[in-house]
Design a protein around this motif. Structure first.
Motif, mmCIF file in Angstrom:
data_model
loop_
_atom_site.group_PDB
_atom_site.id
_atom_site.type_symbol
_atom_site.label_atom_id
_atom_site.label_comp_id
_atom_site.label_asym_id
_atom_site.label_seq_id
_atom_site.Cartn_x
_atom_site.Cartn_y
_atom_site.Cartn_z
ATOM 1 N N THR A 128 32.728 48.749 36.624
ATOM 2 C CA THR A 128 31.763 48.376 37.653
ATOM 3 C C THR A 128 31.348 46.950 37.341
ATOM 4 O OG1 THR A 128 30.112 49.451 36.282
ATOM 5 C CG2 THR A 128 30.845 50.654 38.232
ATOM 6 N N LEU A 129 31.428 46.083 38.344
ATOM 7 C CA LEU A 129 31.089 44.664 38.151
ATOM 8 C C LEU A 129 30.144 44.249 39.270
ATOM 9 C CD1 LEU A 129 33.454 41.723 37.312
ATOM 10 C CD2 LEU A 129 31.913 41.561 39.267
ATOM 11 N N VAL A 130 29.059 43.588 38.914
ATOM 12 C CA VAL A 130 28.123 43.110 39.927
ATOM 13 C C VAL A 130 27.800 41.642 39.709
ATOM 14 C CG1 VAL A 130 27.045 45.368 40.315
ATOM 15 C CG2 VAL A 130 26.082 43.813 38.587
ATOM 16 N N CYS A 131 27.289 41.014 40.770
ATOM 17 C CA CYS A 131 26.842 39.630 40.700
ATOM 18 C C CYS A 131 25.899 39.429 41.882
ATOM 19 C CB CYS A 131 28.053 38.698 40.801
ATOM 20 S SG CYS A 131 27.627 36.945 40.946
ATOM 21 N N GLY A 132 24.928 38.575 41.702
ATOM 22 C CA GLY A 132 24.019 38.279 42.802
ATOM 23 C C GLY A 132 24.685 37.395 43.823
ATOM 24 N N ASP A 133 25.767 37.905 44.392
ATOM 25 C CA ASP A 133 26.540 37.151 45.379
ATOM 26 C C ASP A 133 27.444 38.137 46.114
ATOM 27 O OD1 ASP A 133 27.570 34.073 45.922
ATOM 28 O OD2 ASP A 133 29.086 35.606 46.281
ATOM 29 N N SER A 134 27.415 38.085 47.430
ATOM 30 C CA SER A 134 28.106 39.121 48.204
ATOM 31 C C SER A 134 29.624 39.058 48.093
ATOM 32 C CB SER A 134 27.697 39.032 49.667
ATOM 33 O OG SER A 134 28.056 37.777 50.185
ATOM 34 N N HIS A 135 30.161 37.918 47.666
ATOM 35 C CA HIS A 135 31.620 37.833 47.538
ATOM 36 C C HIS A 135 32.152 38.420 46.232
ATOM 37 C CE1 HIS A 135 30.968 35.017 50.924
ATOM 38 N NE2 HIS A 135 31.865 35.848 51.391
ATOM 39 N N SER A 136 31.268 39.093 45.514
ATOM 40 C CA SER A 136 31.682 39.844 44.316
ATOM 41 C C SER A 136 32.762 40.858 44.642
ATOM 42 C CB SER A 136 30.482 40.577 43.717
ATOM 43 O OG SER A 136 29.444 39.670 43.467
ATOM 44 N N ALA A 137 32.829 41.254 45.909
ATOM 45 C CA ALA A 137 33.885 42.173 46.340
ATOM 46 C C ALA A 137 35.266 41.700 45.881
ATOM 47 C CB ALA A 137 33.856 42.315 47.853
ATOM 48 N N ALA A 138 35.421 40.384 45.680
ATOM 49 C CA ALA A 138 36.714 39.820 45.275
ATOM 50 C C ALA A 138 37.332 40.555 44.084
ATOM 51 C CB ALA A 138 36.547 38.335 44.921
ATOM 52 N N HIS A 139 36.506 40.899 43.100
ATOM 53 C CA HIS A 139 37.014 41.463 41.846
ATOM 54 C C HIS A 139 37.681 42.823 42.043
ATOM 55 C CE1 HIS A 139 34.762 38.243 39.740
ATOM 56 N NE2 HIS A 139 33.954 38.398 40.762
ATOM 57 N N GLY A 140 37.449 43.437 43.206
ATOM 58 C CA GLY A 140 38.122 44.690 43.549
ATOM 59 C C GLY A 140 39.631 44.532 43.608
ATOM 60 N N ALA A 141 40.097 43.294 43.715
ATOM 61 C CA ALA A 141 41.537 43.023 43.740
ATOM 62 C C ALA A 141 42.222 43.500 42.470
ATOM 63 C CB ALA A 141 41.780 41.528 43.917
ATOM 64 N N LEU A 142 41.448 43.587 41.370
ATOM 65 C CA LEU A 142 42.011 44.062 40.100
ATOM 66 C C LEU A 142 41.620 45.512 39.827
ATOM 67 C CD1 LEU A 142 41.432 40.769 38.120
ATOM 68 C CD2 LEU A 142 43.659 41.859 38.457
ATOM 69 N N GLY A 143 41.089 46.182 40.834
ATOM 70 C CA GLY A 143 40.711 47.584 40.655
ATOM 71 C C GLY A 143 39.358 47.780 39.999
ATOM 72 N N ALA A 144 38.485 46.764 40.097
ATOM 73 C CA ALA A 144 37.099 46.927 39.635
ATOM 74 C C ALA A 144 36.242 47.288 40.844
ATOM 75 C CB ALA A 144 36.593 45.625 39.015
ATOM 76 N N LEU A 145 35.271 48.191 40.650
ATOM 77 C CA LEU A 145 34.317 48.483 41.719
ATOM 78 C C LEU A 145 33.251 47.394 41.647
ATOM 79 C CD1 LEU A 145 33.215 50.259 43.971
ATOM 80 C CD2 LEU A 145 32.040 51.607 42.232
ATOM 81 N N ALA A 146 33.382 46.402 42.531
ATOM 82 C CA ALA A 146 32.595 45.176 42.398
ATOM 83 C C ALA A 146 31.840 44.907 43.682
ATOM 84 C CB ALA A 146 33.527 44.005 42.100
ATOM 85 N N PHE A 147 30.555 44.596 43.551
ATOM 86 C CA PHE A 147 29.770 44.367 44.761
ATOM 87 C C PHE A 147 28.607 43.425 44.493
ATOM 88 C CE2 PHE A 147 28.813 48.390 42.735
ATOM 89 C CZ PHE A 147 27.456 48.323 42.518
ATOM 90 N N GLY A 148 28.131 42.819 45.574
ATOM 91 C CA GLY A 148 27.018 41.883 45.494
ATOM 92 C C GLY A 148 25.690 42.616 45.452
ATOM 93 N N ILE A 149 24.739 42.022 44.749
ATOM 94 C CA ILE A 149 23.405 42.616 44.633
ATOM 95 C C ILE A 149 22.350 41.532 44.851
ATOM 96 C CG2 ILE A 149 24.090 44.511 43.104
ATOM 97 C CD1 ILE A 149 23.210 42.857 40.713
ATOM 98 N N GLY A 150 21.133 41.972 45.186
ATOM 99 C CA GLY A 150 20.014 41.046 45.327
ATOM 100 C C GLY A 150 19.381 40.755 43.972
ATOM 101 N N THR A 151 18.433 39.847 43.973
ATOM 102 C CA THR A 151 17.849 39.398 42.706
ATOM 103 C C THR A 151 17.074 40.500 41.979
ATOM 104 O OG1 THR A 151 17.787 37.133 43.500
ATOM 105 C CG2 THR A 151 16.282 37.683 41.710
ATOM 106 N N SER A 152 16.408 41.398 42.726
ATOM 107 C CA SER A 152 15.704 42.515 42.058
ATOM 108 C C SER A 152 16.699 43.387 41.307
ATOM 109 C CB SER A 152 14.941 43.362 43.073
ATOM 110 O OG SER A 152 13.905 42.627 43.652
ATOM 111 N N GLU A 153 17.881 43.563 41.912
ATOM 112 C CA GLU A 153 18.923 44.350 41.240
ATOM 113 C C GLU A 153 19.506 43.585 40.050
ATOM 114 O OE1 GLU A 153 20.855 47.257 44.558
ATOM 115 O OE2 GLU A 153 21.101 45.132 44.936
ATOM 116 N N VAL A 154 19.595 42.261 40.178
ATOM 117 C CA VAL A 154 20.037 41.443 39.041
ATOM 118 C C VAL A 154 19.105 41.703 37.850
ATOM 119 C CG1 VAL A 154 20.233 39.058 38.176
ATOM 120 C CG2 VAL A 154 21.137 39.634 40.446
#
Lengths: 471, 196
Positions: A128-154
């Motif tokens: 599972t990979l997250v980043c405070g940026d919606s284009h985190s979805a990119a990392h799914g290309a390598l089979g990671a469940l990756a998604f953008g989060i807001g600052t409270s979630e950061v």
């Protein structure tokens, strides 16, 4: 019971489940300067620290100017905008104070978060990979469940290495057959968004399946997964395969030796089982996908390059008619105009969608021995990372770009989002390899046409949106 | 987080679809290192238009925004929720929200309420002249004209909102479970997490 890839990764990360929501462990956290200062401040105010700073990696990208960062004498140049300078300084100070691994602005490994994650082997399959940026979805290309989060979630991830989440639904986007010559992964994802719409994947995690994605390079997959959010899906996945393992092997932060072998054995189990059910399924025939271009102010406003600006009245939905008319007014376009007649003043090749070495090679192959048209006032190439820049220079691509009249820049988000000095002037058009054509996205009043790297290069040569297949 | 039980007052009958977070707060406002003061930049491009409703004295300062489908799509910037809160908005009603925006709204004690298009259309009408009442406890939106629209709300989120709970504090109480998970991870996927 057969499971989807998403279900497998989800199940492996549930710490506790409580009806609607589950506490999910987060394996990897990428941090940049824009969405983190308030999170660090929150920790400080509550006297909290990072639970696992070693699972975190910080790098500046959004705000950072892409002009030279060090002068010939080796002195680090100051950043002119005081607010940007303060935000960048805050990241450096916060990461030092909280012990977070940090790649600085002048480090050769610096780059856009979504480029350096895979490049460093920080992004790994099944995580599972997250980043405070919606284009985190990119990392799914390598089979990671990756998604953008807001600052409270950061802040939540920093303090607990977890998130409270409700499980998404699953959506399959299947593309069988083979892409035609001149059709790139960017054209395909634009086409997909045109079909499903910007809310088509809302509440879902997309898994891209089928022959086309199996044949696609990792860099192409990163482009596709990156834009999942433009179709409303917080995450996009592609099952890891031998190409993924070959890409990751020997990356600085990837496992080594015996651990590598064990990891690959586990990663090979990460695929959707035969018979697993998706909540939603869309099938696209690769053969119908043409080089794509946007005409409006939403990434779903896509037509083939051979197409025309649509008539707003051609949409069935009255609210879409009104939205399309507003878009055309903003874009300064008349219904019925051939897309190939649209003149372009600015060219941007870069962003987390299209700034990797294959993207630069594709653009350079069009520009070799050619020059930008006189009508093109500003053309820049912004490599996604310092390592991409080094590789491109080793291949002589920088010279092809500069001889064609492009500026060769330092890595960063650049003209994708109008928060650093790289902006498109009001009322002017840009053929851009970025991911969003929203109103004002590349600067107030800017008019964006989303295209592939090769199409951006072709537009630079002709001064108009151009069908790459004519080159 | 402040506890929230209900939101009452006038509403902006905004209604537009696919409002992205670049529209809610343009990128140039994201250079702040604070959560406050962003109201000034909220809906900046729309507010540049003459006769925009955000600066219309009839609606200015309303605690509720009524929007169209897919509100808050695009960027994950929580600044969108901060900017709206800073201009006094405590609740948004729309047929659908982007996943990230509704999460960000929740974290800031802002209600993101999904209602069917017909209900939203009716509230758009009411909002022209009259206030709207949102009752979180009973999960219903009402008007002075006997309209009554029940809405769904995740029970965990509802509890946090009603009681103003600090989610990080709650999760930190689960420390043992998290530590157990990390121990398992070190056994099964030692490449993911260094042992201490």
């Amino acid at each position: 019971m057969p499971k989807t890839l998403y279900q497998k990764i989800w199940d492996a990360h549930v710490i506790e489940s409580n009806g609607d929501t589950a506490l999910i462990y987060i394996d990897r956290h990428l941090v940049h300067e824009v969405t983190s200062p308030q999170a660090f401040e929150g920790l400080r105010n509550a006297r909290r620290k990072l639970r696992r700073p070693e699972l975190t990696l910080a790098v500046p990208d959004h705000n950072l100017p892409t002009t030279a960062r060090i002068d010939p004498s080796g002195t680090i140049l100051p950043i002119a905008d005081p607010q940007s300078a303060a935000q960048l300084a805050a990241l450096e100070k916060n990461t030092a104070e909280f012990g977070v691994p940090y790649i600085g602005a002048t480090d050769r490994n610096q780059g856009i978060v979504h480029v350096i994650g895979p490049e460093q082997g920080f992004t790994l399959p099944g995580t599972t990979l997250v980043c405070g940026d919606s284009h985190s979805a990119a990392h799914g290309a390598l089979g990671a469940l990756a998604f953008g989060i807001g600052t409270s979630e950061v802040e939540h991830v920093m303090a607990t290495q977890t998130l409270m989440l409700s499980q998404s639904k699953s959506m399959e986007v299947r593309v069988d057959g083979a892409l035609n010559a001149g059709v790139s992964p960017k054209d395909l994802i634009l086409h997909i968004i045109g079909v499903i719409g910007t809310a088509g994947g809302t509440g879902h995690v997309i898994e891209y399946r089928g022959k086309v994605f199996e044949e696609m390079s990792i860099e192409g997959r990163l482009t596709v997964a990156n834009m999942s959010i433009e179709g409303g899906a917080r995450a996009g996945l592609i099952a890891p395969d031998d190409k993924s393992f070959a890409y990751l092997k020997d990356r600085p932060m990837a496992p080594k030796g015996e651990q590598w072998e064990t990891a690959v054995r586990y990663w090979k189990t990460l695929h959707t089982d035969d018979g697993a059910q998706f909540d939603k399924s869309v099938t696209i025939n690769a053969a119908v996908v043409a080089p794509s271009v946007t005409w409006g102010t939403s990434p779903e406003d896509v037509v083939p390059i051979t197409g025309h600006v649509p008539d707003p009245m051609s949409f069935a939905d009255p609210s879409k008619q009104a939205a399309a008319q507003k878009s055309l007014d903003y874009m300064g376009l008349a219904a019925g105009t051939k897309m190939q007649d649209v003149e372009i003043e600015n060219i941007f090749i870069g962003s987390c969608t299209n700034s990797r070495i294959e993207d630069l090679r594709a653009a350079a192959s069009i520009l070799r021995g050619r020059k930008k048209a006189n009508g093109v006032k500003w053309a820049i190439v912004v490599p996604g990372s310092g390592l991409v820049k080094e590789q491109a220079e080793a291949e002589g691509l920088d010279e092809i770009f500069t001889q064609a009249g492009f500026e060769w820049r330092e890595p960063g988000c650049s003209a994708c989002l109008g928060m650093n000095p790289d902006k498109v002037p009001t009322g002017e058009r840009c053929a851009s390899t970025s991911n969003r054509n929203f109103v004002g996205r590349q600067g107030p009043g800017s008019r964006t046409h989303l295209v592939s790297p090769a199409m951006a290069a072709a537009a630079a040569v002709t001064g108009k949106l151009t069908d790459i297949r004519d080159f | 987080m402040k506890a929230i039980k209900c939101v009452s007052g006038r509403a902006y009958p905004f209604g537009r679809e696919n409002i992205d977070t670049d529209i809610i707060i343009p990128a140039k406002w994201l250079k702040t290192i604070s959560r406050t003061g962003l109201g000034e930049g909220a809906f900046e491009t729309l507010r540049a238009e003459a006769d925009n409703m955000f600066d219309n004295p009839e609606y200015a300062g309303s605690p509720i925004l009524i929007a169209g489908d897919n509100f808050g799509c695009g960027s994950s910037r929580e600044h969108a929720a901060w900017a709206m809160a800073d201009m006094g908005i405590a609740a948004v009603i729309a047929p659908s929200f982007s996943d990230i925006f509704s999460g960000n709204a929740f974290k800031n004690g802002m209600l993101a309420i999904e209602l069917p298009q017909e209900a939203v259309d009716r509230l758009m009408e009411v909002a022209q002249t009259d206030p709207i009442h949102i009752d979180l406890e009973n999960q219903v939106v009402t008007t002075a004209f006997q309209d009554r629209f029940p809405f769904e709300m995740d029970s965990f989120r509802k509890n946090c909102l009603l009681n103003g709970l600090d989610e990080i504090g709650l999760t930190m109480q689960r420390d043992n479970a998290i530590t157990d998970h990390e121990a398992d991870l070190q056994q099964q996927q030692p490449w993911l997490i260094p042992s201490r």
